[in-house]
Write a protein that holds these residues in place. Structure first.
Motif, PDB file in Angstrom:
ATOM      1  N   GLY A   1       0.823  -1.205   0.000  1.00 18.53           N
ATOM      2  CA  GLY A   1       0.000   0.000   0.000  1.00 18.53           C
ATOM      3  C   GLY A   1       0.853   1.249   0.000  1.00 18.53           C
ATOM      4  N   ALA A   2       2.027   1.153  -0.618  1.00 18.39           N
ATOM      5  CA  ALA A   2       3.020   2.228  -0.524  1.00 18.39           C
ATOM      6  C   ALA A   2       2.637   3.490  -1.273  1.00 18.39           C
ATOM      7  CB  ALA A   2       4.372   1.722  -1.036  1.00 18.39           C
TER       8      ALA A   2
ATOM      9  N   GLY B   1       0.711   4.970   3.259  1.00 22.95           N
ATOM     10  CA  GLY B   1       1.876   4.247   2.762  1.00 22.95           C
ATOM     11  C   GLY B   1       3.019   5.157   2.384  1.00 22.95           C
ATOM     12  N   ARG B   2       2.701   6.293   1.782  1.00 24.34           N
ATOM     13  CA  ARG B   2       3.762   7.242   1.419  1.00 24.34           C
ATOM     14  C   ARG B   2       4.464   7.765   2.660  1.00 24.34           C
ATOM     15  NH1 ARG B   2      -0.236   8.928  -2.391  1.00 24.34           N
ATOM     16  NH2 ARG B   2      -0.791  10.727  -1.099  1.00 24.34           N
ATOM     17  N   GLU B   3       3.703   7.991   3.728  1.00 23.75           N
ATOM     18  CA  GLU B   3       4.320   8.431   4.989  1.00 23.75           C
ATOM     19  C   GLU B   3       5.219   7.334   5.559  1.00 23.75           C
ATOM     20  OE1 GLU B   3       4.535  11.066   6.809  1.00 23.75           O
ATOM     21  OE2 GLU B   3       3.071  12.439   5.948  1.00 23.75           O
TER      22      GLU B   3
ATOM     23  N   ARG C   1      11.529  -1.527   0.177  1.00 26.40           N
ATOM     24  CA  ARG C   1      10.946  -2.037  -1.056  1.00 26.40           C
ATOM     25  C   ARG C   1       9.465  -1.665  -1.032  1.00 26.40           C
ATOM     26  NH1 ARG C   1      12.268  -8.017  -2.019  1.00 26.40           N
ATOM     27  NH2 ARG C   1      14.249  -7.079  -2.678  1.00 26.40           N
ATOM     28  N   ALA C   2       9.059  -0.771  -1.912  1.00 26.52           N
ATOM     29  CA  ALA C   2       7.692  -0.247  -1.935  1.00 26.52           C
ATOM     30  C   ALA C   2       6.872  -0.995  -2.974  1.00 26.52           C
ATOM     31  CB  ALA C   2       7.701   1.240  -2.247  1.00 26.52           C
ATOM     32  N   PHE C   3       5.834  -1.674  -2.526  1.00 28.48           N
ATOM     33  CA  PHE C   3       4.985  -2.506  -3.376  1.00 28.48           C
ATOM     34  C   PHE C   3       3.677  -1.761  -3.617  1.00 28.48           C
ATOM     35  CE2 PHE C   3       1.907  -5.795  -4.299  1.00 28.48           C
ATOM     36  CZ  PHE C   3       2.599  -6.817  -4.927  1.00 28.48           C
TER      37      PHE C   3
ATOM     38  N   ALA D   1       4.783   4.775  -9.387  1.00 31.55           N
ATOM     39  CA  ALA D   1       5.141   6.183  -9.578  1.00 31.55           C
ATOM     40  C   ALA D   1       4.449   7.073  -8.555  1.00 31.55           C
ATOM     41  CB  ALA D   1       4.783   6.629 -10.990  1.00 31.55           C
ATOM     42  N   ALA D   2       3.305   6.606  -7.996  1.00 30.69           N
ATOM     43  CA  ALA D   2       2.560   7.409  -7.036  1.00 30.69           C
ATOM     44  C   ALA D   2       3.169   7.378  -5.641  1.00 30.69           C
ATOM     45  CB  ALA D   2       1.101   6.945  -6.968  1.00 30.69           C
ATOM     46  N   VAL D   3       4.202   6.554  -5.447  1.00 27.93           N
ATOM     47  CA  VAL D   3       4.861   6.528  -4.135  1.00 27.93           C
ATOM     48  C   VAL D   3       5.476   7.889  -3.819  1.00 27.93           C
ATOM     49  CG1 VAL D   3       6.736   5.479  -2.802  1.00 27.93           C
ATOM     50  CG2 VAL D   3       5.259   4.055  -4.232  1.00 27.93           C
TER      51      VAL D   3
END
Length: 207
Positions: A7-8, A13-15, A28-30, A35-37
């Motif tokens: 949910g990155a 998730g970004r936080e 590792r961002a799933f 690109a929205a991370v």
């Protein structure tokens, strides 16, 4: 140490990604839309995938030391299996990769809270009933697991900076304002990942 964040690309998730990077971890961002991370670091790896696709979750788990789930349905309050089936896929992949630590967010809506505002008790719970039902199913999956899990149950989430004055209560609601910032929620989740103070326990967070 490397942490896998599900949910990155969502607001929470970004936080989590940003604060894990600030804490010095490899991340590792799933996400379905990597690109929205919205972050960049030489310690950040972006992975595109759907948590409901077990064949995509398994490879993402390889080589990580811990997992944080910030999965969420956003403003979609319809029937969902995101939490229950998503957690099932994550727990399966963790077992296969021998990863034990799992910190996840559900919500304060999975339990009763005497500090709920009247509008929320009468309208909000009804609107989000399908989401809360699936979150409860997801929590049941964790209770049946022997992994080192921690459930974090926030109330209404706010945008904005960290305040740092949040309260944590094991097996119950926390705070009286029925709100907490995503930044403070993420801070606690990243810290608890290593502190392991609430292993195989659920906690409430709030101001």
């Amino acid at each position: 140490m490397k942490v896998l964040v599900f949910g990155a690309s969502g607001p929470t998730g970004r936080e989590v990604v940003a604060q894990a990077l600030d804490a010095g971890y490899e991340v590792r961002a799933f996400a379905r839309r990597p690109a929205a991370v919205g972050a960049w670091s030489p310690r950040l790896e972006l992975v595109q995938g759907d948590v409901l696709e077990w064949g995509q979750v398994g490879p993402a788990m390889r080589g990580v030391d811990a997992v944080i789930s910030a999965l969420g349905t956003g403003r979609d309050f319809g029937e969902t299996n995101l939490y229950s089936d998503g957690f099932a896929a994550i727990l399966w992949a963790m077992a296969e990769a021998r990863v034990r630590r799992f910190v996840c967010v559900t919500s304060a809506g999975t339990i009763e809270d005497p500090n709920e505002p009247l509008w929320y008790r009468t309208v909000g719970r009804w609107m989000a009933r399908h989401v809360y039902a699936d979150q409860r199913r997801a929590e049941e999956r964790l209770h049946a697991s022997d992994s080192d899990w921690t459930i974090v149950r926030p109330p209404r989430l706010l945008d904005g900076p960290k305040r740092g004055d949040y309260k944590i209560v094991k097996d119950g609601p926390a705070g009286k304002s029925y709100e907490v910032s995503r930044a403070d929620l993420a801070e606690f989740m990243v810290a608890e990942m290593m502190a392991m103070k609430y292993v195989q326990a659920a906690v409430g967070i709030g101001y």
